[in-house]
Design a protein around this motif. Structure first.
Motif, PDB file in Angstrom:
ATOM      1  N   ALA A   1      -4.916   7.221  -3.561  1.00  0.00           N
ATOM      2  CA  ALA A   1      -3.480   6.938  -3.520  1.00  0.00           C
ATOM      3  C   ALA A   1      -2.751   7.933  -2.627  1.00  0.00           C
ATOM      4  O   ALA A   1      -1.868   7.546  -1.846  1.00  0.00           O
ATOM      5  CB  ALA A   1      -2.902   6.973  -4.935  1.00  0.00           C
ATOM      6  N   PHE A   2      -3.113   9.220  -2.724  1.00  0.00           N
ATOM      7  CA  PHE A   2      -2.418  10.236  -1.934  1.00  0.00           C
ATOM      8  C   PHE A   2      -2.667  10.072  -0.438  1.00  0.00           C
ATOM      9  O   PHE A   2      -1.865  10.512   0.384  1.00  0.00           O
ATOM     10  CB  PHE A   2      -2.834  11.641  -2.391  1.00  0.00           C
ATOM     11  CG  PHE A   2      -2.400  11.958  -3.795  1.00  0.00           C
ATOM     12  CD1 PHE A   2      -1.077  11.788  -4.187  1.00  0.00           C
ATOM     13  CD2 PHE A   2      -3.312  12.407  -4.741  1.00  0.00           C
ATOM     14  CE1 PHE A   2      -0.672  12.069  -5.474  1.00  0.00           C
ATOM     15  CE2 PHE A   2      -2.913  12.682  -6.040  1.00  0.00           C
ATOM     16  CZ  PHE A   2      -1.586  12.502  -6.410  1.00  0.00           C
TER      17      PHE A   2
ATOM     18  N   PRO B   1       3.949  12.200   1.040  1.00  0.00           N
ATOM     19  CA  PRO B   1       3.976  13.300   0.054  1.00  0.00           C
ATOM     20  C   PRO B   1       5.260  13.352  -0.775  1.00  0.00           C
ATOM     21  O   PRO B   1       5.224  13.690  -1.955  1.00  0.00           O
ATOM     22  CB  PRO B   1       3.823  14.555   0.925  1.00  0.00           C
ATOM     23  CG  PRO B   1       3.162  14.083   2.177  1.00  0.00           C
ATOM     24  CD  PRO B   1       3.639  12.689   2.400  1.00  0.00           C
ATOM     25  N   GLN B   2       6.391  13.002  -0.158  1.00  0.00           N
ATOM     26  CA  GLN B   2       7.673  13.148  -0.871  1.00  0.00           C
ATOM     27  C   GLN B   2       7.866  12.155  -2.012  1.00  0.00           C
ATOM     28  O   GLN B   2       8.809  12.290  -2.796  1.00  0.00           O
ATOM     29  CB  GLN B   2       8.853  13.062   0.099  1.00  0.00           C
ATOM     30  CG  GLN B   2       8.925  11.809   0.929  1.00  0.00           C
ATOM     31  CD  GLN B   2       8.266  11.972   2.288  1.00  0.00           C
ATOM     32  OE1 GLN B   2       7.259  12.673   2.417  1.00  0.00           O
ATOM     33  NE2 GLN B   2       8.841  11.353   3.313  1.00  0.00           N
ATOM     34  N   VAL B   3       6.997  11.125  -2.125  1.00  0.00           N
ATOM     35  CA  VAL B   3       7.141  10.167  -3.229  1.00  0.00           C
ATOM     36  C   VAL B   3       6.041  10.312  -4.284  1.00  0.00           C
ATOM     37  O   VAL B   3       5.968   9.518  -5.222  1.00  0.00           O
ATOM     38  CB  VAL B   3       7.150   8.704  -2.699  1.00  0.00           C
ATOM     39  CG1 VAL B   3       8.282   8.490  -1.730  1.00  0.00           C
ATOM     40  CG2 VAL B   3       5.804   8.324  -2.072  1.00  0.00           C
TER      41      VAL B   3
ATOM     42  N   ARG C   1       0.808  -1.220   0.000  1.00  0.00           N
ATOM     43  CA  ARG C   1       0.000   0.000   0.000  1.00  0.00           C
ATOM     44  C   ARG C   1       0.843   1.272   0.000  1.00  0.00           C
ATOM     45  O   ARG C   1       0.369   2.339  -0.373  1.00  0.00           O
ATOM     46  CB  ARG C   1      -0.952   0.008   1.199  1.00  0.00           C
ATOM     47  CG  ARG C   1      -1.962  -1.107   1.161  1.00  0.00           C
ATOM     48  CD  ARG C   1      -2.981  -0.998   2.282  1.00  0.00           C
ATOM     49  NE  ARG C   1      -3.966   0.041   2.029  1.00  0.00           N
ATOM     50  CZ  ARG C   1      -5.030  -0.103   1.241  1.00  0.00           C
ATOM     51  NH1 ARG C   1      -5.231  -1.245   0.614  1.00  0.00           N
ATOM     52  NH2 ARG C   1      -5.871   0.875   1.074  1.00  0.00           N
ATOM     53  N   ASP C   2       2.107   1.160   0.429  1.00  0.00           N
ATOM     54  CA  ASP C   2       2.952   2.349   0.473  1.00  0.00           C
ATOM     55  C   ASP C   2       3.899   2.428  -0.734  1.00  0.00           C
ATOM     56  O   ASP C   2       4.864   3.184  -0.733  1.00  0.00           O
ATOM     57  CB  ASP C   2       3.761   2.390   1.762  1.00  0.00           C
ATOM     58  CG  ASP C   2       4.648   1.158   1.933  1.00  0.00           C
ATOM     59  OD1 ASP C   2       4.471   0.195   1.156  1.00  0.00           O
ATOM     60  OD2 ASP C   2       5.509   1.163   2.831  1.00  0.00           O
ATOM     61  N   SER C   3       3.579   1.656  -1.777  1.00  0.00           N
ATOM     62  CA  SER C   3       4.424   1.646  -2.981  1.00  0.00           C
ATOM     63  C   SER C   3       3.819   2.516  -4.072  1.00  0.00           C
ATOM     64  O   SER C   3       2.723   2.221  -4.583  1.00  0.00           O
ATOM     65  CB  SER C   3       4.592   0.215  -3.502  1.00  0.00           C
ATOM     66  OG  SER C   3       5.108   0.218  -4.811  1.00  0.00           O
ATOM     67  N   VAL C   4       4.531   3.562  -4.451  1.00  0.00           N
ATOM     68  CA  VAL C   4       4.033   4.442  -5.512  1.00  0.00           C
ATOM     69  C   VAL C   4       3.974   3.692  -6.838  1.00  0.00           C
ATOM     70  O   VAL C   4       3.088   3.940  -7.677  1.00  0.00           O
ATOM     71  CB  VAL C   4       4.920   5.715  -5.615  1.00  0.00           C
ATOM     72  CG1 VAL C   4       6.315   5.384  -6.124  1.00  0.00           C
ATOM     73  CG2 VAL C   4       4.272   6.771  -6.499  1.00  0.00           C
TER      74      VAL C   4
ATOM     75  N   LEU D   1       0.464  22.944  -4.420  1.00  0.00           N
ATOM     76  CA  LEU D   1       0.328  23.121  -2.967  1.00  0.00           C
ATOM     77  C   LEU D   1       0.871  21.917  -2.200  1.00  0.00           C
ATOM     78  O   LEU D   1       1.402  22.065  -1.095  1.00  0.00           O
ATOM     79  CB  LEU D   1      -1.148  23.332  -2.608  1.00  0.00           C
ATOM     80  CG  LEU D   1      -1.774  24.670  -3.042  1.00  0.00           C
ATOM     81  CD1 LEU D   1      -3.284  24.658  -2.780  1.00  0.00           C
ATOM     82  CD2 LEU D   1      -1.124  25.844  -2.307  1.00  0.00           C
ATOM     83  N   ALA D   2       0.743  20.728  -2.799  1.00  0.00           N
ATOM     84  CA  ALA D   2       1.122  19.496  -2.091  1.00  0.00           C
ATOM     85  C   ALA D   2       2.604  19.169  -2.190  1.00  0.00           C
ATOM     86  O   ALA D   2       3.189  18.623  -1.258  1.00  0.00           O
ATOM     87  CB  ALA D   2       0.302  18.321  -2.614  1.00  0.00           C
ATOM     88  N   VAL D   3       3.215  19.482  -3.333  1.00  0.00           N
ATOM     89  CA  VAL D   3       4.604  19.079  -3.585  1.00  0.00           C
ATOM     90  C   VAL D   3       5.545  20.221  -3.243  1.00  0.00           C
ATOM     91  O   VAL D   3       5.386  21.342  -3.735  1.00  0.00           O
ATOM     92  CB  VAL D   3       4.808  18.649  -5.055  1.00  0.00           C
ATOM     93  CG1 VAL D   3       6.261  18.259  -5.308  1.00  0.00           C
ATOM     94  CG2 VAL D   3       3.880  17.485  -5.393  1.00  0.00           C
ATOM     95  N   ARG D   4       6.519  19.949  -2.411  1.00  0.00           N
ATOM     96  CA  ARG D   4       7.457  20.982  -1.956  1.00  0.00           C
ATOM     97  C   ARG D   4       8.875  20.683  -2.429  1.00  0.00           C
ATOM     98  O   ARG D   4       9.185  19.586  -2.890  1.00  0.00           O
ATOM     99  CB  ARG D   4       7.452  21.065  -0.416  1.00  0.00           C
ATOM    100  CG  ARG D   4       6.097  21.400   0.172  1.00  0.00           C
ATOM    101  CD  ARG D   4       5.695  22.822  -0.159  1.00  0.00           C
ATOM    102  NE  ARG D   4       4.395  23.186   0.372  1.00  0.00           N
ATOM    103  CZ  ARG D   4       3.770  24.322   0.102  1.00  0.00           C
ATOM    104  NH1 ARG D   4       4.353  25.199  -0.713  1.00  0.00           N
ATOM    105  NH2 ARG D   4       2.593  24.587   0.622  1.00  0.00           N
ATOM    106  N   GLY D   5       9.740  21.668  -2.261  1.00  0.00           N
ATOM    107  CA  GLY D   5      11.158  21.470  -2.537  1.00  0.00           C
ATOM    108  C   GLY D   5      11.467  21.314  -4.018  1.00  0.00           C
ATOM    109  O   GLY D   5      10.745  21.798  -4.883  1.00  0.00           O
TER     110      GLY D   5
END
Length: 600
Positions: A431-432, A437-439, A403-406, A469-473
């Protein structure tokens, strides 16, 4: 020190006189060589010594040797090599000896010495070089192997190579590489093969081989067998065992040794997937029984290949029962995929291979012994053959397990998109919830690309805004570029400019972000210089200290645009000189000078 340098220069004079006398160098060139040699001699004779000076000395002499070779070839003169080249080679060896004595720990320096001796035919010296190097670097198995290989292959001295391997094994008794490829085990088999060929040649010539030393044990590879047996007690590893068997199979005369190694592999490593994998794949190499008729037609050959693959799979089936692990199933599935990927014109063979592969995936899945990347392989295979319904079942099961695999969520979305499902947008949202968030960047990009083809402009823009808004850096840089591209592609320049304005304070950026909007402006019929200045100024606020090209392009715009102001160029130049740092400033000055020269 001056006397030493003068003496060494005088030692060069005979070779230099010969070079001038036979017409390879002019008097002026000889004077230049003497001048350069004096400088190099001074550097390696002074009290404070530096390794770079010795390297420069050697490199100069090598360059000189290569130049002499080229000039000899040009005029077709091959005499006086003892007085010229050999003299230089001996001098370089002396420099290498001094350098390697002072910087003993520098392996690269030793290796350069070895390369020089090999290239310039100083083979008598090379054995001494290897001995000196190994006395200091006995802790490096690769150097022992290099020395033994040279003794075996270049000097054709099996005995010297054997002695080196025996010494190496005293230092490194548990090093697999010393027993394996290009090493002791292989060397003894090569030696036995060489002796067998020699004996055959003598027998063909009807010479009496009784007086010659050809022990039957050596001819059968008995020394290699002793090495193999000794290594087994030290290195208890299936991969090492298989590597020795692969080497033995290169030698036709070693059939008994091959069988012994193969039997030991099966007896000692039944709990290792590599053993089963090797045993199974070996079925492909086993030919039909001598009594059977060999297949001649394409169809018969395909049937024969299919039989061999079935025998392989029978071994794998036994393996996964004996050793029901993820690693064993991985070997089985990899074999099925490899065979399926092999090209064939036989429809029968293709269908059989596909069926086997699907069955292997299904069984591993039912036993919960399928790895994440294998679910991806399975789903891609199903989609490629339009098995959409089964692909959906597999991808649902895969996302439940991971479940945590993009990657798994991407595969699930791909299946839903291919099946024209109405639930795609909802699945992106789901999925989100499960992913960090970082993947999530790949999913946001996939959602935007899908939305562009399947939804309205408003819906797609809403996706981009959520993503920003969700994706940073640094990940957000890619999204901003794609948002700007989409705006221009879907609604033209006006929309792209609006997006640029909305993002221009939302750091970080890439240079491409600004270059895109500059290019969009330049594509307009009424390209406004005021807008270009705005974009360049905004870009230079972010990248003016590192990107010399931005400054140059700004200057060119002022010079070339119908509404540009060439009088601004001087001010832009001085601003660039203040902002650019280090090498960027030097590059800018050089480019600016070239540009000005081109306009004169």
């Amino acid at each position: 020190m001056a006397e030493i340098i003068q003496e060494r220069i005088e030692d060069r004079l005979p070779e230099l006189e010969q070079l001038e006398r036979i017409g390879l160098f002019s008097r002026a060139e000889i004077k230049a060589i003497i001048k350069k040699a004096s400088d190099l001699e001074y550097r390696i004779q002074r009290r404070a010594l530096f390794k770079e000076d010795f390297i420069n000395y050697v490199q100069y002499e090598i360059n000189l040797l290569e130049l002499i070779q080229r000039r000899r070839a040009r005029i077709g003169y091959s005499f006086k090599k003892d007085e010229i080249e050999n003299s230089i080679v001996h001098r370089v060896q002396g420099v290498f000896r001094r350098a390697s004595a002072k910087w003993k720990d520098d392996v690269q320096l030793w290796l350069s010495y070895v390369v020089f001796c090999k290239k310039w035919a100083a083979k008598a010296q090379l054995s001494k070089v290897f001995s000196a190097m190994l006395a200091i670097h006995s802790n490096k198995p690769a150097l022992w192997i290099m020395a033994a290989k040279w003794e075996m292959e270049d000097r054709l001295s099996s005995e010297s190579a054997r002695q080196l391997f025996l010494r190496a094994l005293r230092f490194h008794p548990e090093c697999p590489k010393l027993y394996q490829e290009v090493s002791y085990f292989r060397m003894e088999l090569m030696h036995a093969e060489k002796l067998r060929k020699e004996k055959q040649e003598f027998e063909k010539a009807k010479m009496d081989v009784g007086a010659l030393d050809y022990p039957e044990e050596i001819l059968k590879g008995e020394l290699a067998r002793i090495i193999y047996k000794n290594s087994l007690s030290i290195i208890k590893d299936a991969e090492f065992h298989v590597s020795l068997l692969s080497i033995a199979q290169l030698f036709d005369f070693a059939k008994d040794l091959q069988k012994e190694i193969y039997d030991d592999l099966q007896a000692l490593h039944t709990d290792d997937p590599l053993t089963w994998d090797y045993v199974a794949r070996r079925e492909l190499e086993i030919e039909s029984q001598s009594g059977e008729e060999q297949p001649t037609t394409k169809q018969a050959k395909a049937v024969e290949v299919c039989r061999k693959e079935e025998r392989c799979c029978a071994v794998y089936e036994e393996a996964v029962k004996t050793l029901p692990t993820e690693a064993m199933w991985k070997c089985y599935i990899n074999f099925c995929l490899e065979r399926f990927a092999k090209k064939t014109n036989s429809q029968f063979l293709r269908e059989k291979r596909l069926e086997r592969t699907m069955i292997a995936f299904r069984k591993a899945h039912e036993l919960k012994l399928l790895l994440e990347f294998q679910y991806k392989q399975w789903i891609e295979l199903l989609l490629h053959h339009d098995f959409i319904k089964e692909a959906l079942e597999v991808v649902v099961a895969g996302t439940e397990l991971f479940r945590d695999s993009v990657t798994m969520w991407q595969m699930k979305l791909q299946v839903l998109i291919d099946s024209k499902s109405p639930d795609v947008a909802a699945l992106f949202e789901e999925a989100f919830v499960h992913l960090k968030p970082q993947v999530c960047l790949p999913l946001w990009i996939s959602w935007a690309e899908w939305s562009e083809g399947a939804q309205s402009q408003e819906d797609t823009e809403a996706v981009f805004k959520k993503a920003i808004l969700a994706v940073r850096g640094s990940d957000s840089v890619t999204l901003k570029n794609k948002y700007l591209d989409w705006a221009y592609r879907s609604a033209g320049y006006k929309k792209a400019r609006a997006v640029f304005k909305s993002l221009q304070e939302s750091r970080p950026f890439s240079v491409d972000f600004f270059r895109k909007i500059i290019q969009f402006e330049k594509e307009q019929e009424s390209c406004k210089m005021a807008n270009l200045r705005e974009y360049y100024e905004r870009a230079l606020r972010e990248f003016g200290s590192v990107d010399s090209d931005l400054w140059m392009d700004y200057i060119k715009e002022e010079l070339n645009h119908p509404l540009g102001k060439p009088e601004n160029c001087g001010q832009i130049y001085w601003r660039a000189m203040k902002m650019l740092q280090g090498e960027s400033a030097e590059v800018f000055v050089a480019k600016h000078a070239m540009h000005q020269a081109g306009h004169l």
